[in-house]
Design a protein around this motif. Structure first.
Motif, PDB file in Angstrom:
ATOM      1  N   GLY A 259       0.830  -1.195   0.000  1.00 38.23           N
ATOM      2  CA  GLY A 259       0.000   0.000   0.000  1.00 38.23           C
ATOM      3  C   GLY A 259       0.866   1.245   0.000  1.00 38.23           C
ATOM      4  O   GLY A 259       1.348   1.672   1.047  1.00 38.23           O
ATOM      5  N   LYS A 260       1.062   1.811  -1.183  1.00 36.70           N
ATOM      6  CA  LYS A 260       1.901   3.012  -1.298  1.00 36.70           C
ATOM      7  C   LYS A 260       1.194   4.202  -0.663  1.00 36.70           C
ATOM      8  O   LYS A 260      -0.021   4.343  -0.753  1.00 36.70           O
ATOM      9  N   HIS A 261       1.980   5.053  -0.024  1.00 35.22           N
ATOM     10  CA  HIS A 261       1.451   6.231   0.662  1.00 35.22           C
ATOM     11  C   HIS A 261       0.736   7.141  -0.344  1.00 35.22           C
ATOM     12  O   HIS A 261       1.296   7.478  -1.381  1.00 35.22           O
ATOM     13  N   PRO A 262      -0.510   7.515  -0.047  1.00 36.79           N
ATOM     14  CA  PRO A 262      -1.264   8.359  -0.975  1.00 36.79           C
ATOM     15  C   PRO A 262      -0.630   9.744  -1.154  1.00 36.79           C
ATOM     16  O   PRO A 262      -0.163  10.350  -0.182  1.00 36.79           O
ATOM     17  N   LYS A 263      -0.614  10.198  -2.378  1.00 39.57           N
ATOM     18  CA  LYS A 263      -0.078  11.523  -2.693  1.00 39.57           C
ATOM     19  C   LYS A 263      -0.878  12.588  -1.948  1.00 39.57           C
ATOM     20  O   LYS A 263      -2.103  12.527  -1.888  1.00 39.57           O
TER      21      LYS A 263
ATOM     22  N   GLY B 142       2.136  -1.370   4.155  1.00 40.39           N
ATOM     23  CA  GLY B 142       1.652  -0.165   3.506  1.00 40.39           C
ATOM     24  C   GLY B 142       1.763   1.043   4.415  1.00 40.39           C
ATOM     25  O   GLY B 142       2.137   0.932   5.587  1.00 40.39           O
ATOM     26  N   SER B 143       1.455   2.182   3.853  1.00 41.55           N
ATOM     27  CA  SER B 143       1.493   3.444   4.573  1.00 41.55           C
ATOM     28  C   SER B 143       0.223   4.216   4.253  1.00 41.55           C
ATOM     29  O   SER B 143       0.057   4.729   3.138  1.00 41.55           O
ATOM     30  N   GLU B 144      -0.676   4.244   5.218  1.00 38.61           N
ATOM     31  CA  GLU B 144      -1.984   4.905   5.080  1.00 38.61           C
ATOM     32  C   GLU B 144      -2.742   4.392   3.843  1.00 38.61           C
ATOM     33  O   GLU B 144      -3.525   5.112   3.217  1.00 38.61           O
ATOM     34  N   ASN B 145      -2.491   3.127   3.530  1.00 37.21           N
ATOM     35  CA  ASN B 145      -3.134   2.455   2.410  1.00 37.21           C
ATOM     36  C   ASN B 145      -3.190   0.978   2.800  1.00 37.21           C
ATOM     37  O   ASN B 145      -2.145   0.339   2.953  1.00 37.21           O
ATOM     38  N   PHE B 146      -4.399   0.438   2.975  1.00 36.32           N
ATOM     39  CA  PHE B 146      -4.580  -0.853   3.622  1.00 36.32           C
ATOM     40  C   PHE B 146      -5.345  -1.834   2.730  1.00 36.32           C
ATOM     41  O   PHE B 146      -6.171  -1.415   1.919  1.00 36.32           O
ATOM     42  N   PRO B 147      -5.110  -3.135   2.916  1.00 35.44           N
ATOM     43  CA  PRO B 147      -5.892  -4.118   2.155  1.00 35.44           C
ATOM     44  C   PRO B 147      -7.350  -4.126   2.615  1.00 35.44           C
ATOM     45  O   PRO B 147      -7.683  -3.679   3.720  1.00 35.44           O
ATOM     46  N   LYS B 148      -8.211  -4.649   1.765  1.00 35.80           N
ATOM     47  CA  LYS B 148      -9.634  -4.762   2.082  1.00 35.80           C
ATOM     48  C   LYS B 148      -9.812  -5.573   3.365  1.00 35.80           C
ATOM     49  O   LYS B 148      -9.148  -6.595   3.546  1.00 35.80           O
ATOM     50  N   HIS B 149     -10.658  -5.127   4.250  1.00 35.88           N
ATOM     51  CA  HIS B 149     -11.002  -5.749   5.526  1.00 35.88           C
ATOM     52  C   HIS B 149      -9.936  -5.564   6.616  1.00 35.88           C
ATOM     53  O   HIS B 149      -9.992  -6.219   7.653  1.00 35.88           O
ATOM     54  N   TYR B 150      -8.994  -4.661   6.374  1.00 37.41           N
ATOM     55  CA  TYR B 150      -7.955  -4.396   7.377  1.00 37.41           C
ATOM     56  C   TYR B 150      -8.574  -3.932   8.694  1.00 37.41           C
ATOM     57  O   TYR B 150      -8.251  -4.440   9.760  1.00 37.41           O
ATOM     58  N   ARG B 151      -9.464  -2.965   8.624  1.00 33.89           N
ATOM     59  CA  ARG B 151     -10.103  -2.430   9.844  1.00 33.89           C
ATOM     60  C   ARG B 151     -11.001  -3.486  10.498  1.00 33.89           C
ATOM     61  O   ARG B 151     -11.166  -3.490  11.708  1.00 33.89           O
TER      62      ARG B 151
END
Length: 133
Positions: free
Chosen positions: A83-87, A111-120
């Motif tokens: 999960g690349k950090h969003p611009k 990742g960095s502030e970008n997570f796979p589905k169902h992470y939370r």
């Protein structure tokens, strides 16, 4: 898409999820112990030039509870996720996920502030297990 959606986890050896942010780092660890799943939550402290883990909370539950959560969150599909950090996002949470499931199948995602589905869903499920103890 990452991983195999139709395959289900039937066993695991260890699962770790580390989150790092501006205010510090934490780590969830799930291990099999005596036929039960031991879920631990640690604060990561940086002392004397290295990380050390300080246990905050631990709970023991049936292995099926954790296996069900891992399958509901489809963590097999997370393998290889980057999960690349969003611009334009100046801050955020970085994560590293490692698991050994089944017959030594390894799952790795980060990742960095970008997570796979169902992470939370996974972090919420682990929190719910821990708060019952």
């Amino acid at each position: 898409m990452f991983g195999n959606k139709s395959k289900k986890i039937e066993s695991f050896t260890i699962v770790t999820l580390r989150e790092t942010g501006m205010r510090g780092s934490t780590e969830y660890e799930i291990v099999m112990k005596d036929g039960k799943a031991e879920v631990s939550f640690y604060w990561i402290k940086y002392t004397q030039g290295k990380d050390s883990r300080e246990l905050d909370r631990r709970a023991v539950c049936d292995r099926e509870t954790v296996i069900g959560l891992l399958n509901e969150c489809n963590i097999l599909s997370w393998n290889g996720f980057v999960g690349k950090h969003p611009k334009g996002v100046l801050d955020g949470i970085m994560f590293t996920f490692n698991a050994v499931v089944g017959d030594d199948e390894k799952i790795y995602a980060h990742g960095s502030e970008n997570f796979p589905k169902h992470y939370r869903d996974l972090t919420h499920g682990l929190y719910e297990i821990l708060k019952k103890e």
